[in-house]
Design a protein around this motif. Sequence first.
Motif, PDB file in Angstrom:
ATOM      1  N   ARG A 161       0.848  -1.191   0.000  1.00 29.31           N
ATOM      2  CA  ARG A 161       0.000   0.000   0.000  1.00 29.31           C
ATOM      3  C   ARG A 161       0.879   1.234   0.000  1.00 29.31           C
ATOM      4  N   GLN A 162       0.598   2.126  -0.886  1.00 33.98           N
ATOM      5  CA  GLN A 162       1.308   3.397  -0.900  1.00 33.98           C
ATOM      6  C   GLN A 162       0.346   4.460  -1.395  1.00 33.98           C
ATOM      7  N   SER A 163       0.657   5.696  -1.067  1.00 36.01           N
ATOM      8  CA  SER A 163      -0.204   6.787  -1.516  1.00 36.01           C
ATOM      9  C   SER A 163      -0.034   6.928  -3.025  1.00 36.01           C
ATOM     10  N   CYS A 164      -1.135   6.732  -3.745  1.00 36.49           N
ATOM     11  CA  CYS A 164      -1.074   6.778  -5.211  1.00 36.49           C
ATOM     12  C   CYS A 164      -1.350   8.200  -5.673  1.00 36.49           C
ATOM     13  N   THR A 173      -5.005   4.059  -3.463  1.00 32.09           N
ATOM     14  CA  THR A 173      -5.646   5.133  -2.694  1.00 32.09           C
ATOM     15  C   THR A 173      -4.627   6.206  -2.326  1.00 32.09           C
ATOM     16  N   CYS A 174      -5.142   7.362  -1.991  1.00 27.84           N
ATOM     17  CA  CYS A 174      -4.339   8.357  -1.278  1.00 27.84           C
ATOM     18  C   CYS A 174      -5.274   9.063  -0.307  1.00 27.84           C
ATOM     19  N   ILE A 175      -4.836   9.175   0.915  1.00 28.75           N
ATOM     20  CA  ILE A 175      -5.609   9.895   1.933  1.00 28.75           C
ATOM     21  C   ILE A 175      -5.245  11.372   1.807  1.00 28.75           C
ATOM     22  N   LEU A 176      -6.240  12.222   1.688  1.00 28.36           N
ATOM     23  CA  LEU A 176      -5.983  13.658   1.544  1.00 28.36           C
ATOM     24  C   LEU A 176      -6.472  14.420   2.774  1.00 28.36           C
ATOM     25  N   GLY A 177      -5.568  15.188   3.346  1.00 24.38           N
ATOM     26  CA  GLY A 177      -5.942  16.049   4.468  1.00 24.38           C
ATOM     27  C   GLY A 177      -5.962  17.508   4.055  1.00 24.38           C
ATOM     28  N   TRP A 178      -5.595  17.746   2.778  1.00 24.04           N
ATOM     29  CA  TRP A 178      -5.536  19.113   2.239  1.00 24.04           C
ATOM     30  C   TRP A 178      -6.731  19.316   1.326  1.00 24.04           C
ATOM     31  N   PHE A 179      -7.700  20.074   1.818  1.00 18.42           N
ATOM     32  CA  PHE A 179      -8.894  20.344   0.993  1.00 18.42           C
ATOM     33  C   PHE A 179      -9.566  21.599   1.519  1.00 18.42           C
ATOM     34  N   ARG A 216     -13.251  15.525   7.638  1.00 19.14           N
ATOM     35  CA  ARG A 216     -11.941  15.183   8.182  1.00 19.14           C
ATOM     36  C   ARG A 216     -10.944  14.730   7.133  1.00 19.14           C
ATOM     37  N   LEU A 217     -11.400  13.984   6.142  1.00 17.69           N
ATOM     38  CA  LEU A 217     -10.477  13.460   5.129  1.00 17.69           C
ATOM     39  C   LEU A 217     -11.202  13.245   3.809  1.00 17.69           C
ATOM     40  N   VAL A 218     -10.414  13.190   2.753  1.00 12.45           N
ATOM     41  CA  VAL A 218     -10.923  12.729   1.453  1.00 12.45           C
ATOM     42  C   VAL A 218      -9.979  11.616   1.016  1.00 12.45           C
ATOM     43  N   LYS A 234      10.097   2.706  -2.460  1.00 10.75           N
ATOM     44  CA  LYS A 234      10.693   2.199  -1.216  1.00 10.75           C
ATOM     45  C   LYS A 234      10.105   3.025  -0.077  1.00 10.75           C
ATOM     46  N   LYS A 235       9.689   2.363   0.989  1.00 13.38           N
ATOM     47  CA  LYS A 235       9.099   3.087   2.116  1.00 13.38           C
ATOM     48  C   LYS A 235      10.159   3.915   2.839  1.00 13.38           C
ATOM     49  N   SER A 236       9.803   5.142   3.145  1.00 10.65           N
ATOM     50  CA  SER A 236      10.690   5.978   3.940  1.00 10.65           C
ATOM     51  C   SER A 236      10.035   6.137   5.309  1.00 10.65           C
TER      52      SER A 236
HETATM   53  C1  LIG Z   1      -4.084  12.443   7.584  1.00  8.80           C
HETATM   54  C2  LIG Z   1      -3.320  12.340   6.280  1.00  8.80           C
HETATM   55  C3  LIG Z   1      -3.359  13.412   5.384  1.00  8.80           C
HETATM   56  C4  LIG Z   1      -2.679  13.309   4.152  1.00  8.80           C
HETATM   57  N1  LIG Z   1      -2.818  14.319   3.232  1.00  8.80           N
HETATM   58  C5  LIG Z   1      -2.265  14.175   2.019  1.00  8.80           C
HETATM   59  C6  LIG Z   1      -2.523  15.132   0.984  1.00  8.80           C
HETATM   60  O1  LIG Z   1      -3.305  16.080   1.131  1.00  8.80           O
HETATM   61  N2  LIG Z   1      -1.918  14.949  -0.225  1.00  8.80           N
HETATM   62  C7  LIG Z   1      -1.075  13.894  -0.459  1.00  8.80           C
HETATM   63  O2  LIG Z   1      -0.566  13.790  -1.571  1.00  8.80           O
HETATM   64  N3  LIG Z   1      -0.834  12.940   0.498  1.00  8.80           N
HETATM   65  C8  LIG Z   1      -1.416  13.061   1.717  1.00  8.80           C
HETATM   66  N4  LIG Z   1      -1.219  12.087   2.672  1.00  8.80           N
HETATM   67  C9  LIG Z   1      -0.372  10.926   2.361  1.00  8.80           C
HETATM   68  C10 LIG Z   1       0.961  10.940   3.138  1.00  8.80           C
HETATM   69  O3  LIG Z   1       1.798  11.916   2.565  1.00  8.80           O
HETATM   70  C11 LIG Z   1       1.583   9.542   3.047  1.00  8.80           C
HETATM   71  O4  LIG Z   1       0.736   8.609   3.681  1.00  8.80           O
HETATM   72  C12 LIG Z   1       2.966   9.457   3.714  1.00  8.80           C
HETATM   73  O5  LIG Z   1       3.878  10.315   3.085  1.00  8.80           O
HETATM   74  C13 LIG Z   1       3.521   8.027   3.657  1.00  8.80           C
HETATM   75  O6  LIG Z   1       3.610   7.572   2.323  1.00  8.80           O
HETATM   76  P1  LIG Z   1       2.830   6.262   1.822  1.00  8.80           P
HETATM   77  O7  LIG Z   1       1.362   6.470   2.137  1.00  8.80           O
HETATM   78  O8  LIG Z   1       3.082   6.208   0.342  1.00  8.80           O
HETATM   79  O9  LIG Z   1       3.393   5.076   2.541  1.00  8.80           O
HETATM   80  C14 LIG Z   1      -1.901  12.155   3.870  1.00  8.80           C
HETATM   81  C15 LIG Z   1      -1.885  11.081   4.788  1.00  8.80           C
HETATM   82  C16 LIG Z   1      -2.595  11.172   5.958  1.00  8.80           C
HETATM   83  C17 LIG Z   1      -2.604   9.971   6.887  1.00  8.80           C
END
Ligand SMILES: Cc1cc2nc3c(=O)[nH]c(=O)nc-3n(C[C@H](O)[C@H](O)[C@H](O)COP(=O)(O)O)c2cc1C
Length: 176
Positions: free
Chosen positions: A10-13, A124-130, A146-148, A162-164
Amino acid sequence: MDFSQVLTRRQSCRSYDPRREVSKEDVLACIEAAGLAPSACNSQPYYFTVCTGEFGRAVAKACTGMGMNKFALDAPCLIVVREAPYNKTAAVGSKFKNQDYRSIDIGLAVSQLVLEAQNRGLATCILGWFDEKKLKDLLDTDAHIRLVITLGYAKEGDPLRKKSRKEIEKIVEFKE
Ligand SMILES: Cc1cc2nc3c(=O)[nH]c(=O)nc-3n(C[C@H](O)[C@H](O)[C@H](O)COP(=O)(O)O)c2cc1C
């Protein structure tokens, strides 16, 4: 997929294939996984809005201020996560113990959602910026958003990064 693979893959796409839609069955399975997460007093103080098509695009736009999150415009599905009220016991517990259980509950639920998505080959990607106001207007709600979560399929060739992460010693201690 084996559980540890789900965790490591799983990684943020941030690169979606806009032509590959997500099936309703997959979306529902992800929401179901979220609902199985533990929550304080089993309160489940959250509500998910699954956004696709024109509505999804408007939601994506609300996540792209100041040059951020442009990739969200390619995601075929976005899930907006808003707060719902605590049940009575969680409300009392939260007040007496001065703990924000709702944030914890939402984090746990969203974690299970994105892991189930990974399990199904989705990205998926969790977004906290909106822009919360825009999202509140779109969803016609006063609830705290809270999230998108962007949901879709990664573009072909999107590499597994690679996970950091902090070294394990920096996040744990053992005491006897
Ligand atoms: C609460 C939360 C808010 C986040 N907001 C954003 C965002 O707005 N945009 C974005 O590109 N990634 C966002 N992320 C993703 C993180 O940057 C990412 O989970 C972290 O760098 C680790 O990388 P990985 O998910 O690929 O393992 C968010 C993650 C979390 C949990």
